[in-house]
Design a protein around this motif. Structure first.
Motif, PDB file in Angstrom:
ATOM      1  N   PHE A 172      49.540  39.618  36.528  1.00  0.00           N
ATOM      2  CA  PHE A 172      48.448  38.855  35.915  1.00  0.00           C
ATOM      3  C   PHE A 172      48.976  38.087  34.703  1.00  0.00           C
ATOM      4  O   PHE A 172      49.629  38.664  33.833  1.00  0.00           O
ATOM      5  CB  PHE A 172      47.322  39.813  35.491  1.00  0.00           C
ATOM      6  N   LYS A 173      48.698  36.812  34.700  1.00  0.00           N
ATOM      7  CA  LYS A 173      49.163  35.979  33.577  1.00  0.00           C
ATOM      8  C   LYS A 173      48.056  35.893  32.533  1.00  0.00           C
ATOM      9  O   LYS A 173      46.873  35.791  32.880  1.00  0.00           O
ATOM     10  CB  LYS A 173      49.526  34.581  34.074  1.00  0.00           C
ATOM     11  N   SER A 174      48.461  35.931  31.290  1.00  0.00           N
ATOM     12  CA  SER A 174      47.469  36.019  30.215  1.00  0.00           C
ATOM     13  C   SER A 174      46.573  34.779  30.133  1.00  0.00           C
ATOM     14  O   SER A 174      45.479  34.840  29.588  1.00  0.00           O
ATOM     15  CB  SER A 174      48.177  36.261  28.879  1.00  0.00           C
ATOM     16  N   VAL A 198      38.133  49.430  33.676  1.00  0.00           N
ATOM     17  CA  VAL A 198      37.323  49.933  34.798  1.00  0.00           C
ATOM     18  C   VAL A 198      35.862  50.025  34.378  1.00  0.00           C
ATOM     19  O   VAL A 198      34.962  49.577  35.100  1.00  0.00           O
ATOM     20  CB  VAL A 198      37.853  51.305  35.267  1.00  0.00           C
ATOM     21  N   ILE A 199      35.651  50.590  33.197  1.00  0.00           N
ATOM     22  CA  ILE A 199      34.269  50.763  32.723  1.00  0.00           C
ATOM     23  C   ILE A 199      33.578  49.408  32.603  1.00  0.00           C
ATOM     24  O   ILE A 199      32.420  49.245  32.965  1.00  0.00           O
ATOM     25  CB  ILE A 199      34.268  51.503  31.361  1.00  0.00           C
ATOM     26  N   ARG A 200      34.316  48.441  32.128  1.00  0.00           N
ATOM     27  CA  ARG A 200      33.724  47.119  31.899  1.00  0.00           C
ATOM     28  C   ARG A 200      33.352  46.410  33.199  1.00  0.00           C
ATOM     29  O   ARG A 200      32.351  45.716  33.289  1.00  0.00           O
ATOM     30  CB  ARG A 200      34.722  46.272  31.108  1.00  0.00           C
ATOM     31  N   ILE A 256      41.010  40.130  44.040  1.00  0.00           N
ATOM     32  CA  ILE A 256      41.442  41.443  44.561  1.00  0.00           C
ATOM     33  C   ILE A 256      40.287  42.091  45.321  1.00  0.00           C
ATOM     34  O   ILE A 256      40.486  42.653  46.399  1.00  0.00           O
ATOM     35  CB  ILE A 256      41.915  42.346  43.399  1.00  0.00           C
ATOM     36  N   THR A 257      39.079  41.971  44.760  1.00  0.00           N
ATOM     37  CA  THR A 257      37.914  42.584  45.406  1.00  0.00           C
ATOM     38  C   THR A 257      37.708  42.016  46.808  1.00  0.00           C
ATOM     39  O   THR A 257      37.512  42.764  47.781  1.00  0.00           O
ATOM     40  CB  THR A 257      36.648  42.343  44.559  1.00  0.00           C
ATOM     41  N   VAL A 258      37.772  40.693  46.888  1.00  0.00           N
ATOM     42  CA  VAL A 258      37.570  40.056  48.196  1.00  0.00           C
ATOM     43  C   VAL A 258      38.655  40.491  49.174  1.00  0.00           C
ATOM     44  O   VAL A 258      38.375  40.822  50.334  1.00  0.00           O
ATOM     45  CB  VAL A 258      37.548  38.518  48.033  1.00  0.00           C
ATOM     46  N   ASN A 259      39.890  40.524  48.706  1.00  0.00           N
ATOM     47  CA  ASN A 259      40.979  40.927  49.597  1.00  0.00           C
ATOM     48  C   ASN A 259      40.820  42.372  50.067  1.00  0.00           C
ATOM     49  O   ASN A 259      41.041  42.683  51.238  1.00  0.00           O
ATOM     50  CB  ASN A 259      42.331  40.770  48.878  1.00  0.00           C
ATOM     51  N   ASP A 295      42.023  33.799  34.253  1.00  0.00           N
ATOM     52  CA  ASP A 295      40.718  34.423  34.045  1.00  0.00           C
ATOM     53  C   ASP A 295      40.760  35.805  34.709  1.00  0.00           C
ATOM     54  O   ASP A 295      40.923  35.900  35.935  1.00  0.00           O
ATOM     55  CB  ASP A 295      39.630  33.540  34.676  1.00  0.00           C
ATOM     56  N   PHE A 296      40.628  36.850  33.883  1.00  0.00           N
ATOM     57  CA  PHE A 296      40.793  38.198  34.425  1.00  0.00           C
ATOM     58  C   PHE A 296      39.699  38.526  35.451  1.00  0.00           C
ATOM     59  O   PHE A 296      39.971  39.132  36.489  1.00  0.00           O
ATOM     60  CB  PHE A 296      40.767  39.239  33.299  1.00  0.00           C
ATOM     61  N   ALA A 297      38.466  38.096  35.159  1.00  0.00           N
ATOM     62  CA  ALA A 297      37.366  38.383  36.092  1.00  0.00           C
ATOM     63  C   ALA A 297      37.625  37.727  37.452  1.00  0.00           C
ATOM     64  O   ALA A 297      37.384  38.326  38.505  1.00  0.00           O
ATOM     65  CB  ALA A 297      36.050  37.902  35.509  1.00  0.00           C
TER      66      ALA A 297
END
Lengths: 247, 215
Positions: B86-88, B47-49, B99-102, B91-93
Motif C-alpha cells: 500500500f502506497k501512502s 480493523v475496528i475502523r 481487496i474486499t471485492v477480490n 486512498d486506504f478505503a
C-alpha cells in the motif's frame, strides 16, 4: 434515433452514467415520448427500491467477531509452531546447514567403513589361527612372523577371490618359484595374512625363485590387497631381510 | 495497548467533532505505518475502523452474514499481509475496497454460485436485525423481507454484473473507480451495470404484479 436505441440508454440515464451529449439527446426524447418516459420512471422506481434495502444492522457482537477472528489468526501467525520457526531460522542458513549435514554424513560413513574393515580382518585372523590376530600392518612391520609349513588349514577362511583369480595367482606363484612343488589347492588357499608355508620344500606358499629369494604372499582381508615379501634366503647365522611389495 | 485504545478514541472523536479529513488521514497514516511494521495492535485499530463497512460490502456481494463475516476476516488478513504494497498516497478505503471485492469474488468462485442464501435461511437463523431490539417488530419484519427480496433480485445477476452493480449503485463508487477495482474498462462497467439494472427492474415489476394479484 428511435425508441429502441433510447431504451438502451435509459438504464444509464437514470443513474447519470451518460456523457453530456447523449444525456441531452435522451432528455429531449423523453420530453417527446411518453412510453420512454414511463420506462425511465420504472427504472427510477426499481433503483430506489434496490437502494432502500440497506445491509442488516449488524449486531455489535457480530461485528466484533470479525476483529476477534482476525486478531486470533494474526496471533497464530506471530507464534508459529516449533518446526515452522526452525524452518524460518534455517532459511537464510540453508547452505551452511547443508554443508554441516553432508560433512557429518561423510564422517559417519567413513567411520562405519573403517570399523567394518577392521572387524572383518580381525574375524578372518581368528578363523584361521583360532586366536585373535594383530592388524596386518603390525604383522608386516613387526618381527618376521613364524612361518608355518604344511597343508592348508582345516578351517579355511571365506574365499573372496574368484576361481580365475586364484588360478592365475597359482600360476604366477609357480612361475616365480621356478617349480611346481606346491599343490594347487594349497596355493589358492592363501587368503588370510596369517597362514603361510615356511619353505618351498614343504609345499607351502613360500617359494624360492631362481635368484634364491624367498617369496611370501599374504592375502589381506581386502581381496584387492595382497602383500608379497621377497626375502633373501637366510644363510647360516644371518636373519633374512624381508622386502615388501604390495599389489 | 492502552495508548492504542486512546488513539482510537482520538480518531473517532476527531470524526465526531468535525475535525478535518486531513488530520484524520494523518492519524490513519501513522497507524498504517505502525501496522506496516508488524504492529498488530495498530492494525487492530484499522480493523475496528473499517470492519462494519467491509461487512456491509461483503454482505451485498455474498448475500448472507456468515459468508460476509468470513470474507471480512479474509479481507483484513490479506490487508495485513500486503500492507507493504500500500502506497501512502493511495486512498486506504479504496485499497481495502478492492481487496474486499477480490475476496468476495474468490469466495463466489469457491462457492461456485453467485446466489444469496434464501431469506428463509437467514430468518431461521434469526440473524437479521438482532441489534434492533427497540425497533417495532413489524417494521423490522418488513425491512428484513425487503432485504431478502433485494437479495433475490441480486441473485438473478451474473457475478460480474452483480459486482459492478453493487459497487456502482449500492457502494456509490464512480464508474472509473469500479472499472479499476474490477480490472476492466469503463465501457464494460457501463454495459454490465446497464444489464444489471434492466434485470433488477424486471424482478421488481414481477414483484409488483404478484403483489397486485395477492390483493
Amino acid at each position: 434515433m428511435n425508441c429502441r436505441r433510447f431504451a438502451e440508454l435509459i438504464p444509464l440515464y437514470v443513474e447519470g452514467d451518460l456523457a453530456e451529449r447523449e444525456l441531452s439527446r435522451v432528455r429531449s426524447h423523453l420530453q417527446a415520448c411518453a412510453a420512454c418516459r414511463a420506462r425511465a420512471d420504472e427504472y427510477e422506481a426499481s433503483q430506489a427500491w434496490l437502494r432502500a434495502a440497506e445491509p442488516p444492522d449488524f449486531a455489535e457482537a457480530f461485528v466484533d467477531s470479525v476483529r476477534l477472528g482476525v486478531m486470533r489468526e494474526l496471533a497464530a501467525t506471530e507464534a508459529p509452531p516449533l518446526f515452522e520457526r526452525l524452518k524460518v531460522w534455517f532459511a537464510p542458513r540453508r547452505l551452511a546447514a547443508a554443508t554441516v549435514a553432508l560433512t557429518a554424513i561423510f564422517i559417519a560413513l567413513a567411520l562405519l567403513i573403517y570399523q567394518g574393515r577392521s572387524r572383518s580382518g580381525h574375524h578372518d585372523s581368528e578363523v584361521a589361527t583360532g586366536e585373535p590376530a594383530p592388524p596386518v600392518e603390525k604383522m608386516v612391520e613387526g618381527p618376521r612372523p613364524a612361518l608355518v609349513a604344511g597343508p592348508a588349514p582345516a578351517h579355511r577362511p571365506r574365499r573372496r577371490t574368484t576361481p580365475n583369480r586364484d588360478a592365475s595367482l597359482a600360476t604366477r606363484t609357480r612361475r616365480d618359484a621356478g617349480h611346481t612343488s606346491a599343490p594347487h589347492d594349497q596355493l589358492v588357499a592363501q587368503h588370510a595374512p596369517e597362514t603361510v608355508p615356511a619353505a618351498p620344500a614343504d609345499g607351502g606358499n613360500a617359494a624360492t625363485n631362481s635368484a634364491g629369494r624367498l617369496r611370501i604372499e599374504i592375502q589381506t582381508a581386502d581381496p584387492n590387497i595382497r602383500i608379497i615379501w621377497f626375502a633373501p634366503k637366510p644363510t647360516d647365522g644371518e636373519a633374512p631381510k624381508p622386502m615388501r611389495e604390495t599389489l | 495497548m492502552a495508548s492504542e485504545v486512546a488513539e482510537i478514541t482520538l480518531m473517532t472523536d476527531g470524526l465526531r467533532f468535525g475535525e478535518t479529513a486531513k488530520s484524520v488521514d494523518a492519524a490513519l497514516a501513522a497507524i498504517i505505518e505502525r501496522a506496516r511494521g508488524g504492529n498488530t495492535a495498530a492494525f487492530e485499530q484499522i480493523v475496528i475502523r473499517y470492519q462494519r463497512k467491509v461487512l456491509a460490502t461483503a454482505w451485498r456481494m455474498l448475500g448472507n452474514q456468515d459468508d460476509a463475516r468470513d470474507a471480512a476476516q479474509e479481507v483484513f488478513l490479506r490487508a495485513f499481509k500486503y500492507l507493504n504494497s500500500f502506497k501512502s498516497d493511495q486512498d486506504f478505503a479504496g485499497w481495502l475496497h478492492r481487496i474486499t471485492v477480490n475476496v468476495c469474488r474468490d469466495a463466489g468462485r469457491k462457492r461456485n454460485q453467485s446466489a444469496f442464501t434464501s431469506f428463509e435461511d437467514e430468518r431461521d437463523k434469526g440473524s437479521f436485525d438482532r441489534a434492533a431490539s427497540d425497533e417495532n417488530l413489524e417494521t423490522a419484519a418488513i425491512r428484513s423481507e425487503q432485504r431478502a427480496l433485494v437479495a433475490d433480485a441480486l441473485n438473478t445477476l451474473t457475478r460480474k454484473e452483480r459486482a459492478a452493480l453493487v459497487l456502482r449503485d449500492l457502494e456509490g463508487l464512480p464508474t472509473e473507480e469500479v472499472a479499476r477495482i474490477l480490472g476492466t474498462s469503463e465501457a464494460t462497467v457501463r454495459s454490465q451495470v446497464s444489464a444489471a439494472r434492466a434485470k433488477i427492474k424486471q424482478f421488481y415489476e414481477r414483484l409488483l404484479r404478484r403483489a397486485k394479484v395477492i390483493r
